[in-house]
Design a protein around this motif. Sequence first.
Motif, PDB file in Angstrom:
ATOM      1  N   LEU A  46       0.839  -1.197   0.000  1.00  0.00           N
ATOM      2  CA  LEU A  46       0.000   0.000   0.000  1.00  0.00           C
ATOM      3  C   LEU A  46       0.876   1.250   0.000  1.00  0.00           C
ATOM      4  CD1 LEU A  46      -2.710  -0.964   2.638  1.00  0.00           C
ATOM      5  CD2 LEU A  46      -2.841  -1.127   0.159  1.00  0.00           C
ATOM      6  N   PRO A  47       0.449   2.274  -0.719  1.00  0.00           N
ATOM      7  CA  PRO A  47       1.191   3.532  -0.631  1.00  0.00           C
ATOM      8  C   PRO A  47       1.056   4.104   0.771  1.00  0.00           C
ATOM      9  CG  PRO A  47      -0.757   3.767  -2.038  1.00  0.00           C
ATOM     10  CD  PRO A  47      -0.681   2.338  -1.612  1.00  0.00           C
ATOM     11  N   PRO A  48       1.992   4.946   1.181  1.00  0.00           N
ATOM     12  CA  PRO A  48       1.903   5.514   2.531  1.00  0.00           C
ATOM     13  C   PRO A  48       0.650   6.378   2.690  1.00  0.00           C
ATOM     14  CG  PRO A  48       3.653   6.556   1.272  1.00  0.00           C
ATOM     15  CD  PRO A  48       3.135   5.439   0.425  1.00  0.00           C
ATOM     16  N   ASP A  82       0.343  14.283  -2.907  1.00  0.00           N
ATOM     17  CA  ASP A  82       0.020  13.285  -3.925  1.00  0.00           C
ATOM     18  C   ASP A  82      -0.460  13.951  -5.209  1.00  0.00           C
ATOM     19  OD1 ASP A  82       0.415  10.944  -2.192  1.00  0.00           O
ATOM     20  OD2 ASP A  82      -1.358  11.702  -1.137  1.00  0.00           O
ATOM     21  N   ARG A 102      -9.319  10.657   0.294  1.00  0.00           N
ATOM     22  CA  ARG A 102      -8.113  10.134  -0.355  1.00  0.00           C
ATOM     23  C   ARG A 102      -8.506   9.555  -1.708  1.00  0.00           C
ATOM     24  NH1 ARG A 102      -3.922   5.565   2.027  1.00  0.00           N
ATOM     25  NH2 ARG A 102      -2.346   5.855   0.418  1.00  0.00           N
ATOM     26  N   TYR A 104      -6.917   7.454  -4.991  1.00  0.00           N
ATOM     27  CA  TYR A 104      -5.799   6.677  -5.525  1.00  0.00           C
ATOM     28  C   TYR A 104      -6.139   6.287  -6.958  1.00  0.00           C
ATOM     29  CZ  TYR A 104      -2.786   2.777  -6.664  1.00  0.00           C
ATOM     30  OH  TYR A 104      -1.897   1.955  -7.309  1.00  0.00           O
ATOM     31  N   VAL A 110      -3.961  -2.650  -5.936  1.00  0.00           N
ATOM     32  CA  VAL A 110      -3.643  -1.693  -4.869  1.00  0.00           C
ATOM     33  C   VAL A 110      -4.900  -0.922  -4.489  1.00  0.00           C
ATOM     34  CG1 VAL A 110      -2.276   0.335  -4.252  1.00  0.00           C
ATOM     35  CG2 VAL A 110      -1.222  -1.535  -5.551  1.00  0.00           C
TER      36      VAL A 110
END
Length: 181
Positions: A46-48, A82, A102, A104, A110
Amino acid sequence: MRRVVLVLGTFALVTAACSRPSGPVTAPLPSSVPPPVTVTSAAPALPPEPQPVAAGPCPYLATDFVADANGQRVSKVKLSADRPHPACFFYDLAGKPQLTVRVYVGEPAVATALVDHAAPVDTSNPATEPPGWQGGYLQTGGGAVYAVAKQGVAIVVTTDQMQTVKARTVAKQAISALGLY
């Protein structure tokens, strides 16, 4: 002499019969088929977690909309680093985060893992709005979360309010504003 041979032959047969294991005799099967191999794929990394780094307006959600949807006035908005879609952090009048969005965009595995991390499939209610999106929603210790994914896109909304409908309303608006339907 014939009797001795006959007696010895009978004795040999009886001895051989008694030394065999009881039950049916089966020959071992040839191992022409290898044993099955269990392949487990590792969970995607997972991305931070996004962090607020700069003040500014959220590029895909109006502050007034968030205040109305979440039921609290917004004192400030911060963005993560981001790109192309920063996470947006909306703060209450006391300076505490009240709502975070958030976004993504990337690998489908992911995106799905992010949603499952935010609203685990085993413990959350299924989320299917907007149509075509999949995920979950639940109340948390400090509010609620609504998280959905579609292909390689994930939207995760957390709020300090206990009503998941508030997070869902914001998620649907973010998806619409980003043109992700």
